[in-house]
Design an enzyme around this catalytic site. Structure first.
Site, PDB file in Angstrom:
ATOM      1  N   HIS A 140       9.296  -3.771   3.614  1.00  0.00           N
ATOM      2  CA  HIS A 140       9.039  -3.852   1.942  1.00  0.00           C
ATOM      3  C   HIS A 140      10.808  -3.592   0.699  1.00  0.00           C
ATOM      4  CE1 HIS A 140       5.840  -1.105   3.781  1.00  0.00           C
ATOM      5  NE2 HIS A 140       4.984  -2.295   3.075  1.00  0.00           N
ATOM      6  N   SER A 195       4.603   0.746   8.458  1.00  0.00           N
ATOM      7  CA  SER A 195       4.288   1.882   8.052  1.00  0.00           C
ATOM      8  C   SER A 195       3.249   2.626   8.790  1.00  0.00           C
ATOM      9  CB  SER A 195       3.223   1.975   6.906  1.00  0.00           C
ATOM     10  OG  SER A 195       3.817   1.204   5.501  1.00  0.00           O
ATOM     11  N   VAL A 200      11.085  -7.818   9.497  1.00  0.00           N
ATOM     12  CA  VAL A 200      11.977  -6.908   9.936  1.00  0.00           C
ATOM     13  C   VAL A 200      11.571  -5.676  10.755  1.00  0.00           C
ATOM     14  CG1 VAL A 200      13.496  -5.275   8.685  1.00  0.00           C
ATOM     15  CG2 VAL A 200      12.448  -7.147   7.611  1.00  0.00           C
ATOM     16  N   LEU A 245       6.681   2.952   1.871  1.00  0.00           N
ATOM     17  CA  LEU A 245       7.343   1.747   1.709  1.00  0.00           C
ATOM     18  C   LEU A 245       8.291   1.547   2.995  1.00  0.00           C
ATOM     19  CD1 LEU A 245       8.354   1.832  -1.737  1.00  0.00           C
ATOM     20  CD2 LEU A 245       6.502  -0.160  -0.672  1.00  0.00           C
ATOM     21  N   MET A 263       0.630  -1.264   0.208  1.00  0.00           N
ATOM     22  CA  MET A 263      -0.054   0.048   0.225  1.00  0.00           C
ATOM     23  C   MET A 263       1.223   0.830   0.027  1.00  0.00           C
ATOM     24  SD  MET A 263      -3.718  -0.731   1.701  1.00  0.00           S
ATOM     25  CE  MET A 263      -3.040  -0.748   3.544  1.00  0.00           C
ATOM     26  N   MET A 277       8.866  -3.097  11.882  1.00  0.00           N
ATOM     27  CA  MET A 277       8.545  -2.622  10.783  1.00  0.00           C
ATOM     28  C   MET A 277       6.954  -2.094  10.402  1.00  0.00           C
ATOM     29  SD  MET A 277      11.230  -0.535  10.475  1.00  0.00           S
ATOM     30  CE  MET A 277      13.238  -0.366  10.259  1.00  0.00           C
TER      31      MET A 277
END
Length: 513
Positions: free
Chosen positions: A37, A189, A179, A33, A30, A187
């Site tokens: 990602h 967004s 990650v 990044l 989406m 991680m």
């Protein structure tokens, strides 16, 4: 330079031209990044000829009152980063291009309710139907060979795998490890919504999961004890409001009560609010032993090394070559023309193959449909047919499924040309065993001389090996590749014993970790 397409027509025209004869990878996102990602994109670029990054903030997966409008967007930044990583194409369609009706009047993909109404789905009704619908559209539009998803979204990953299975889609789903930031925070967004204080508070999620993992490694299999260990850590950070904390079967997402099973991997999943930001995290509790995947070019000594590593560690040697020989024998036995691929696929799809491990130096025993063919698969006629059969997609798909079934319990050492990239991409230890063309030719020459064949030219052997390397690395199905996380061992100046010892030490180091 990365190509950007906003329309389906533009993307598909490009793929018909630029993607002909190439492997295509898809990384659905989406946007906005982050390093998670990035790990998906790096792996895709390393493994595929052409990578498509899709960027689409999917309105179908947002419920009323969720953060659709404020979801972070940074297309220019995403494009620059994707280009720096070697991504070929960005597909950034509009809602209209993907056929989403403002009234919700479009065909919707409905995964099994048992998978969508638990964990996140219990609190976000309709979310996974929205995910499944758009992902299915992307698979249909792009027609990727492999699609890459992060393990952090474990429920999404399980549902998509089930979707691919149930709809008989040809795409391979590859998961990549979560990650994390240095603090352990996964991680996401949405991490950018967090204040510095909230970001520190959010680290309790991973720490709580680690507490349960520690109890599990100590042998505790009681669900109540593992949940308590997690909750005790969470209680120390009262500002974090837990939405759910649950143990489920990793593949089916079915809740587990009482005692954890020893055979199947278990997912411990958590969702919580840190301030107004909803975060998720998970860990897989897996009782299986590690898998060692050994790949490399022909003549690098893989078979000998793999068997000795298995013997040295008390693990099972997964003789994938014997599996291909078994199907080659079956085709000969049934009088099927090897070039008749539909007939080969029809015959082999229902074949039952059973490996019978034997102590060295005996070769692996094999049964086909209950018949012991251990000696029959070693004949020159079978040997001559193996490479032809192994290149056929239906045969490889059949044996890929069987090899992974053997890998479910772990504790195996397997070798080939795509073990670490295709068969066991999540193997705990991956080795890429190689040697120079000149060294492999010298070894082959010694083998011929030992057999009494003195009329072999070294230069011709070098040319033959170089040609074989080219064919293996450029074949359309499962080409020879070094996995991005494989340890390369160049054996030119090493004895077999030294190579075996190196791999055993790497395995022991992993187990200590």
């Amino acid at each position: 330079m990365v190509q950007v397409f906003r329309t389906i027509a533009g993307l598909q025209t490009y793929l018909r031209q630029a993607g002909r004869g190439k492997t295509v990878g898809l990384v659905p996102t989406m946007g906005s990044l982050h390093a998670g990602h990035g790990s998906l994109l790096k792996r895709a670029v390393a493994e595929m000829d052409l990578v498509v990054l899709s960027i689409f903030v999917n309105p179908l997966q947002f419920g009323p009152g969720e953060d659709l409008e404020k979801y972070p967007r940074d297309f220019d930044g995403d494009r620059q980063w994707a280009e720096s990583l070697g991504v070929a194409v960005i597909f950034a369609p509009t809602v209209t291009d993907l056929g989403i009706d403002a009234k919700g009047d479009q065909t919707t993909v409905l995964p099994p309710p048992a998978m969508t109404e638990v964990l996140c789905g219990a609190h976000r009704p309709g979310h996974f139907q929205g995910v499944a619908t758009i992902v299915t559209k992307l698979f249909t539009i792009v027609c990727p060979d492999v699609a890459y998803f992060g393990a952090k979204d474990a429920q999404q990953l399980a549902i998509i795998r089930r979707l691919v299975q149930d709809l008989n889609l040809t795409v391979t789903i590859r998961s990549c490890a979560t990650v994390r930031e240095e603090s352990g925070l996964a991680m996401s967004s949405r991490n950018q919504y967090l204040s510095p204080i909230e970001k520190e508070q959010a680290t309790v999620l991973y720490r709580s999961l680690q507490a349960a993992q520690q109890r599990y490694r100590q042998g505790d299999r009681q669900v109540s004890a593992l949940l308590t260990a997690t909750q005790d850590v969470l209680d120390a950070e009262p500002s974090v409001q837990v939405q759910y904390l649950q143990l489920v079967e990793a593949d089916t997402l079915q809740p587990i009560t009482g005692t954890l099973p020893d055979q199947n991997p278990v997912l411990m999943a958590i969702a919580a609010y840190v301030g107004s930001t909803r975060l998720i995290d998970n860990l897989v509790l897996n009782h299986r032993l590690p898998i060692i995947a050994i790949d490399g070019p022909a003549g690098a000594g893989k078979s000998t090394v793999t068997r000795q590593v298995a013997d040295g560690l008390g693990l099972t040697y997964l003789d994938t070559g014997a599996m291909y020989r078994a199907l080659a024998w079956l085709i000969l036995d049934q009088g099927i023309a090897p070039e008749d691929e539909p007939a080969v696929a029809e015959l082999t799809s229902g074949a039952e193959i059973e490996l019978m491990p034997r102590p060295a130096p005996q070769l692996t025993g094999v049964k086909v449909n209950g018949q012991d063919v251990s000696d029959a698969i070693r004949t020159p006629a079978v040997t001559q047919l193996v490479s032809t059969i192994a290149a056929q997609g239906a045969v490889r798909a059949k044996l890929l499924k069987l090899q992974r079934k053997y890998g479910d319990q772990g504790g195996i050492v397997a070798e080939g040309r795509d073990i670490g990239t295709q068969v066991f991409p999540n193997a705990e230890l991956k080795i890429f065993l190689t040697a120079s063309v000149q060294e492999r030719a010298r070894r082959r020459l010694k083998d011929f001389e030992a057999q009494g064949n003195q009329a072999v030219d070294l230069a011709q052997l070098e040319a033959d090996i170089a040609h074989r390397d080219h064919l293996d690395s450029t074949r359309a199905i499962a080409p020879l590749q070094k996995a991005v996380d494989a340890v390369e061992i160049i054996t030119d100046n090493l004895t077999i014993a030294e190579v075996v010892e190196t791999i055993i030490e790497l395995y022991k180091k992993y187990n200590k970790g």
